[in-house]
Design an enzyme around this catalytic site. Structure first.
Site, PDB file in Angstrom:
ATOM      1  N   TYR A  90      -2.988 -12.549   2.399  1.00 40.76           N
ATOM      2  CA  TYR A  90      -2.200 -11.435   2.939  1.00 40.76           C
ATOM      3  C   TYR A  90      -0.896 -11.976   3.547  1.00 40.76           C
ATOM      4  O   TYR A  90       0.195 -11.458   3.279  1.00 40.76           O
ATOM      5  CB  TYR A  90      -3.035 -10.695   3.986  1.00 40.76           C
TER       6      TYR A  90
ATOM      7  N   SER B 115       4.674  -7.602   7.020  1.00 40.87           N
ATOM      8  CA  SER B 115       3.710  -7.556   8.131  1.00 40.87           C
ATOM      9  C   SER B 115       4.001  -8.699   9.083  1.00 40.87           C
ATOM     10  O   SER B 115       4.511  -9.752   8.669  1.00 40.87           O
ATOM     11  CB  SER B 115       2.280  -7.727   7.599  1.00 40.87           C
TER      12      SER B 115
HETATM   13  N1  LIG Z   1      -0.900  -0.655  10.685  1.00 39.99           N
HETATM   14  C1  LIG Z   1      -0.547  -1.880  10.978  1.00 39.99           C
HETATM   15  O1  LIG Z   1      -0.826  -2.364  12.082  1.00 39.99           O
HETATM   16  C2  LIG Z   1       0.219  -2.724   9.989  1.00 39.99           C
HETATM   17  C3  LIG Z   1       0.711  -3.956  10.428  1.00 39.99           C
HETATM   18  C4  LIG Z   1       1.432  -4.729   9.546  1.00 39.99           C
HETATM   19  C5  LIG Z   1       1.690  -4.283   8.245  1.00 39.99           C
HETATM   20  N2  LIG Z   1       1.180  -3.083   7.856  1.00 39.99           N
HETATM   21  C6  LIG Z   1       1.486  -2.651   6.477  1.00 39.99           C
HETATM   22  O2  LIG Z   1       1.945  -1.321   6.527  1.00 39.99           O
HETATM   23  C7  LIG Z   1       1.715  -0.695   5.258  1.00 39.99           C
HETATM   24  C8  LIG Z   1       1.133   0.688   5.499  1.00 39.99           C
HETATM   25  O3  LIG Z   1      -0.144   0.570   6.068  1.00 39.99           O
HETATM   26  P1  LIG Z   1      -0.702   1.565   7.193  1.00 39.99           P
HETATM   27  O4  LIG Z   1      -0.943   0.749   8.382  1.00 39.99           O
HETATM   28  O5  LIG Z   1       0.136   2.766   7.279  1.00 39.99           O
HETATM   29  O6  LIG Z   1      -2.170   1.863   6.625  1.00 39.99           O
HETATM   30  P2  LIG Z   1      -2.759   3.019   5.706  1.00 39.99           P
HETATM   31  O7  LIG Z   1      -4.107   2.525   5.308  1.00 39.99           O
HETATM   32  O8  LIG Z   1      -2.620   4.324   6.364  1.00 39.99           O
HETATM   33  O9  LIG Z   1      -1.786   3.031   4.438  1.00 39.99           O
HETATM   34  C9  LIG Z   1      -1.900   2.157   3.357  1.00 39.99           C
HETATM   35  C10 LIG Z   1      -1.614   2.945   2.107  1.00 39.99           C
HETATM   36  O10 LIG Z   1      -1.456   2.064   0.989  1.00 39.99           O
HETATM   37  C11 LIG Z   1      -2.124   2.638  -0.118  1.00 39.99           C
HETATM   38  N3  LIG Z   1      -2.475   1.589  -1.076  1.00 39.99           N
HETATM   39  C12 LIG Z   1      -3.158   0.456  -0.846  1.00 39.99           C
HETATM   40  N4  LIG Z   1      -3.275  -0.243  -1.995  1.00 39.99           N
HETATM   41  C13 LIG Z   1      -2.648   0.483  -2.956  1.00 39.99           C
HETATM   42  C14 LIG Z   1      -2.424   0.311  -4.348  1.00 39.99           C
HETATM   43  N5  LIG Z   1      -2.895  -0.755  -5.005  1.00 39.99           N
HETATM   44  N6  LIG Z   1      -1.726   1.254  -5.023  1.00 39.99           N
HETATM   45  C15 LIG Z   1      -1.257   2.355  -4.378  1.00 39.99           C
HETATM   46  N7  LIG Z   1      -1.439   2.578  -3.058  1.00 39.99           N
HETATM   47  C16 LIG Z   1      -2.135   1.658  -2.368  1.00 39.99           C
HETATM   48  C17 LIG Z   1      -3.340   3.324   0.492  1.00 39.99           C
HETATM   49  O11 LIG Z   1      -3.855   4.285  -0.398  1.00 39.99           O
HETATM   50  C18 LIG Z   1      -2.731   3.926   1.755  1.00 39.99           C
HETATM   51  O12 LIG Z   1      -2.136   5.178   1.456  1.00 39.99           O
HETATM   52  C19 LIG Z   1       0.822  -1.654   4.471  1.00 39.99           C
HETATM   53  O13 LIG Z   1       1.616  -2.358   3.535  1.00 39.99           O
HETATM   54  C20 LIG Z   1       0.313  -2.610   5.522  1.00 39.99           C
HETATM   55  O14 LIG Z   1      -0.002  -3.876   4.993  1.00 39.99           O
HETATM   56  C21 LIG Z   1       0.458  -2.286   8.698  1.00 39.99           C
END
Ligand SMILES: NC(=O)c1ccc[n+]([C@@H]2O[C@H](COP(=O)([O-])OP(=O)(O)OC[C@H]3O[C@@H](n4cnc5c(N)ncnc54)[C@H](O)[C@@H]3O)[C@@H](O)[C@H]2O)c1
Length: 258
Positions: free
Chosen positions: A156, A143
């Protein structure tokens, strides 16, 4: 068909960036296992993905639990025969932001369990399978908080920084075994994780938050899941055959402006 006959595992694959990657992998011919924690969400995602083709499966897994992760990899291989590519993407920014002296030890352990131990467990069991078939490609999701840290998100940020270090170390260990490992660092991408920050805001507050995210980068807008997915698909494909241990930042330019 860049992934024809390949088997892929996508954690956090029921929504957001993970879903977008699963969709692209399937369109490029892969058999895909998507992983999440919510069966209902998983089934909805599978219904949509099956419109592409039928070699797709959902598994409910908590990636911070080693038995779950072992079973996840075992089930993938017993169903589809092998494991070629993995996107270790599951993660969350759950819990209220809090300054370090007010953050609970329990929340810290939970955050590290998912962010660091979860990715490490996935790598451990995925690599065991990839070694049997002579190689593979993996991408781990970090991230922007790992690079531009903000107050209230220490655990985080530390966990996601660890993902980049883990990626480099593991890439070094398995390069000669044909296994490439890279990291994706997304900026603000419009997924359920970002949408949740808009919940309970007034229209004015939501507009201010949207402006904050957008003005913070050179593109002037929040990114789309498919824009992050495009980088992941490239890193997982043979087109990136000489790229390993890298961290690809998809952030609309935030990190060069700040
Ligand atoms: N969207 C953003 O702006 C952003 C920015 C930086 C990093 N991220 C990272 O991107 C990744 C995907 O997130 P996203 O934005 O697509 O959000 P999202 O909420 O759509 O996806 C997150 C997914 O992770 C799964 N998850 C969480 N904890 C879990 C666990 N313990 N076991 C199994 N599954 C688990 C959730 O069920 C969900 O499917 C994450 O790692 C997040 O930290 C997202």
């Amino acid at each position: 068909m860049k992934f024809y006959n390949k088997v892929a595992l996508v954690t956090g694959g029921t929504s957001g960036i993970g879903y977008s990657v699963a969709e692209r992998l399937m369109k490029e011919g892969a058999k895909v296992v998507i992983v999440g924690r919510n069966v209902e969400k998983g089934e909805k995602a599978i219904q949509k993905l099956k419109e592409i083709h039928s070699d797709v499966m959902y598994l409910s897994v908590d990636i911070s639990n080693s038995n779950d992760v072992k079973k996840m990899v075992r089930k993938t291989v017993s169903s589809f025969g092998k494991l070629d590519v993995a996107f270790n993407n599951a993660g969350n920014a759950e819990g209220k932001p809090a300054l370090t002296h007010e953050y609970s030890e329990d929340d810290f352990d939970k955050m590290m369990g998912v962010t660091i131990k979860g990715v490490w467990l996935c790598l451990k069991y995925e690599i065991q399978e990839m070694l049997k078939t002579g190689g593979g490609a993996i991408v781990n999701t970090s991230s922007l908080d790992a690079l531009i840290c903000s107050a209230g998100t220490t655990a985080y940020a530390a966990g996601k920084s660890g993902v980049i270090a883990l990626t480099r170390a593991v890439a070094q260990e398995y390069g000669t075994y044909g296994i490439r490992v890279n990291a994706l660092t997304p900026g603000a991408i419009r997924t359920p994780m970002i949408e949740s920050k808009f919940q309970d805001l007034t229209i004015e507050q939501a507009k201010l938050l949207e402006d904050k995210y957008s003005n913070f980068n050179a593109a002037g807008r929040i990114g789309k899941p498919e824009e992050a997915a495009a980088a992941v698909i490239w890193l997982l494909s043979d087109e990136a055959s000489y790229i390993t241990g890298q961290n690809i930042i998809v952030d609309g330019g935030v990190s060069f402006i700040n």
